[in-house]
Write an enzyme that holds these catalytic residues in place. Structure first.
Site, PDB file in Angstrom:
ATOM      1  N   ASP A 247     -33.133  69.600  69.774  1.00 50.17           N
ATOM      2  CA  ASP A 247     -32.342  68.636  70.561  1.00 50.17           C
ATOM      3  C   ASP A 247     -33.125  67.368  70.895  1.00 50.17           C
ATOM      4  OD1 ASP A 247     -30.434  70.691  70.591  1.00 50.17           O
ATOM      5  OD2 ASP A 247     -31.110  71.430  72.535  1.00 50.17           O
TER       6      ASP A 247
ATOM      7  N   GLU B 212     -20.300  67.674  70.907  1.00 49.52           N
ATOM      8  CA  GLU B 212     -21.307  67.711  71.974  1.00 49.52           C
ATOM      9  C   GLU B 212     -22.465  66.787  71.622  1.00 49.52           C
ATOM     10  OE1 GLU B 212     -22.126  71.885  72.192  1.00 49.52           O
ATOM     11  OE2 GLU B 212     -22.954  71.990  70.177  1.00 49.52           O
TER      12      GLU B 212
END
Length: 581
Positions: A78, A252
């Site tokens: 991430d 997302e």
């Protein structure tokens, strides 16, 4: 990895992140206090050596003007990146690892040093009772030139915190305590417009879920003076994904950018597994309406043969930055499965150049099978592994473990390193906690990320356990219910070395051997893809295997579940439960 939804108490749907949270927090073991009662006879570790040996780097030596991607190998998922002048800063998810949110600095996007961690104090991080894949999700780092302040915004799925932001004017000098933000969902990201306004975009449940995996992207106006969202300003700007008629799942990881007067919203879509991708939308207004590009996805690895050589997969969750000379680059996560298609190294930080000369950014070679090397920005000298810069490719990391402050690459899980280690001229002493590695709480284990499919790691251990409840050695750890323990303990007056495997919470003794009652021992774990071996040596003798060759499948994300990669740990316990026959 499969993605599916779960209904929360509020009736909302959420992503696999939250499902993982529910399962992991329910595993039952209690967290330990920050300080444990001391015990005598503490193990001392020294001369740790980790060496990567992946074939891909042997087959693809760097050419002039190239550097390797992933730029951060092992569990660094991430990624988010920002820039101030010629300084670039990059952060990653840390889940229940402590300290939280590793932060890296570069002046050229090629050579990186770790500054430390954003969340390095107990007041910032509340993960003592969290499962390994709970904790910190998808941090976003942004620099706001209008108030000369850096912000890191994230979701902390632990301690009742939720969405939060910390800030600083110098990332090398520490960050504020968390400011709790009053909105639901995950993956928040900040955007600072050139008119001084600020916004937050994030993943959330849609007003009405139409199918499994249906999510949306919301935007809020953000009050920079109060560090709070402005109530009533929220708006859904993407419902479902690029084309809701196709039932897209798990939109997302949003990031908002502005270029040539227009607003670009880039998101991950398709879940964090094999259908992962990156998509982009454009608008004339920060709050939409947003129109998807015609060429979505702009990054994915999902369309290629499953048995392709040197496979990189699960690519997505990207962030963009303008690099040297005005050239754009993207950081994103992807995985490199081993020979048995297992994901032991977890989600890693990759990089690609981006062509943004047209309306939409184009990831250069982002829609073909990813290669191990990419071109460096013009004029940059590759210093990886030198002058304090992190190495990648096949590298060796050596640490005699005598430094007053451990290298930033050493971490704890759920608890701070300082609560159980003492450093000295002889190495690092680990104070054993009265819990095993199977506890969903702080354990006395110093962890280093597995960064290659093929590697070996050795450490020297000085230890003479006095009871069967005492054990120290090496662990290979995916989570509390999936791990190997290779350690020294005792039975009666004899000293033993044992190898135990725990899979889905069930433990099996794979091997044991009686060793000399006195003397230091060298412990080694080695992997050739899925094949793992554990061996030992006394004095200057050759290494001897214990338990033979075993599958490392339990260290894989797709077997154990969750979002982390395998960790190699230096471990001690005063509650040993490995039984010697």
């Amino acid at each position: 990895m499969m993605q599916f939804s779960v209904t929360t108490l509020s009736g909302k749907k959420t992503s696999a992140y939250m499902l993982a949270l529910a399962m992991l927090l329910g595993s039952g073991a209690q967290a330990q206090k920050k300080k444990q009662a001391p015990v005598n006879n503490q193990p001392v570790f020294t001369q740790f050596v980790y060496q990567g040996d992946d074939q891909i780097y042997k087959d693809h030596p760097l050419k002039e003007g190239e550097f390797y991607s992933p730029v951060l190998q092992g569990c660094y998922p991430d990624p988010s990146i920002t820039r101030k002048g010629d300084d670039y800063y990059l952060v990653n998810s840390s889940f229940s690892m402590v300290p939280g949110v590793p932060i890296f600095h570069s002046n050229d996007l090629v050579n990186w040093k770790q500054l430390g961690h954003v969340l390095d104090r107990p007041s910032q991080l509340k993960v003592e009772k969290a499962g390994i894949s709970a904790g910190i999700y998808a941090p976003d780092i942004k620099y706001n030139k209008y108030n000369n302040t850096f912000y890191m915004i994230t979701t902390q799925i632990a301690g009742g915190i939720g969405n939060m932001v910390v800030k600083t004017q110098d990332p090398a000098k520490g960050w504020s305590d968390p400011i709790k933000l009053q909105f639901d969902g995950i993956d928040p990201s900040l955007f600072f417009d050139d008119n001084g306004k600020a916004y937050i975009v994030h993943n959330d449940a849609p007003p009405k879920a139409l199918y499994n995996g249906h999510r949306c992207i919301k935007i809020w106006e953000y009050d920079l003076e109060k560090d709070a969202i402005i109530p009533g300003t929220d708006k859904v700007i993407v419902d479902g994904g690029v084309d809701i008629t196709q039932k897209p799942i798990w939109i997302e990881g949003p990031h908002l950018y502005k270029k040539n007067g227009r607003y670009y919203l880039m998101c991950a879509e398709g879940g964090t597994g094999g259908w992962h991708s990156e998509v982009i939308f454009v608008s004339n207004d920060a709050k939409g309406p947003f129109v998807p590009a015609n060429n979505n996805p702009i990054l994915t690895q999902r369309y290629f043969p499953k048995d392709r050589a040197n496979k990189v997969d699960w690519a997505g969750h990207a962030d963009l930055v303008e690099g040297p000379g005005g050239k754009y680059y993207a950081v994103f996560l992807a995985v490199r499965p081993n020979d048995k298609n297992r994901v032991n190294t977890g989600r890693e930080t990759f990089m690609l150049p981006v062509d943004w000369s047209g309306e939409f950014p184009v990831f250069e070679n982002g829609l073909v099978p990813l290669k191990p090397a990419i071109k460096m920005p013009a004029g940059v000298v590759n210093q990886q592994g030198q002058n304090g810069f992190l190495a990648n490719g096949n590298f060796t990391f050596k640490d005699d473990l005598t430094a007053a402050k451990p290298d930033f690459r050493w971490i704890g899980v759920r608890g701070a390193r300082e609560n159980f280690i003492t450093t000295g001229k002889n190495g690092v002493t680990i104070q054993p906690f009265p819990v095993t590695i199977k506890a969903t709480g702080p354990t006395s284990t110093l962890f280093y990320r597995q960064q290659h499919a093929s590697f070996d790691a050795t450490v020297k251990l000085s230890y003479a356990p006095r009871s069967e409840k005492e054990l120290a050695g090496i662990v290979c750890y995916q989570k509390e219910t999936y791990n190997f323990v290779f350690g020294v303990t005792t039975k009666g007056s004899d000293r033993y070395l044992v190898l135990e495997k725990t899979a889905n919470g069930e433990s099996t003794l794979l091997g044991s051997v009686k060793i000399a009652a006195q003397g230091d021992i060298r412990l080694k774990v080695a992997a050739k893809g899925d094949a793992y071996t554990f061996s030992y040596a006394m004095d200057n003798e050759q290494f001897t295997s214990v338990g033979g060759t075993v599958s490392g499948d339990i260290l894989s994300t797709d077997v154990a579940g969750g979002f982390t990669g395998a960790l190699i740990g230096l471990y001690a316990t005063s509650a040993n439960d490995v039984l010697i026959p």
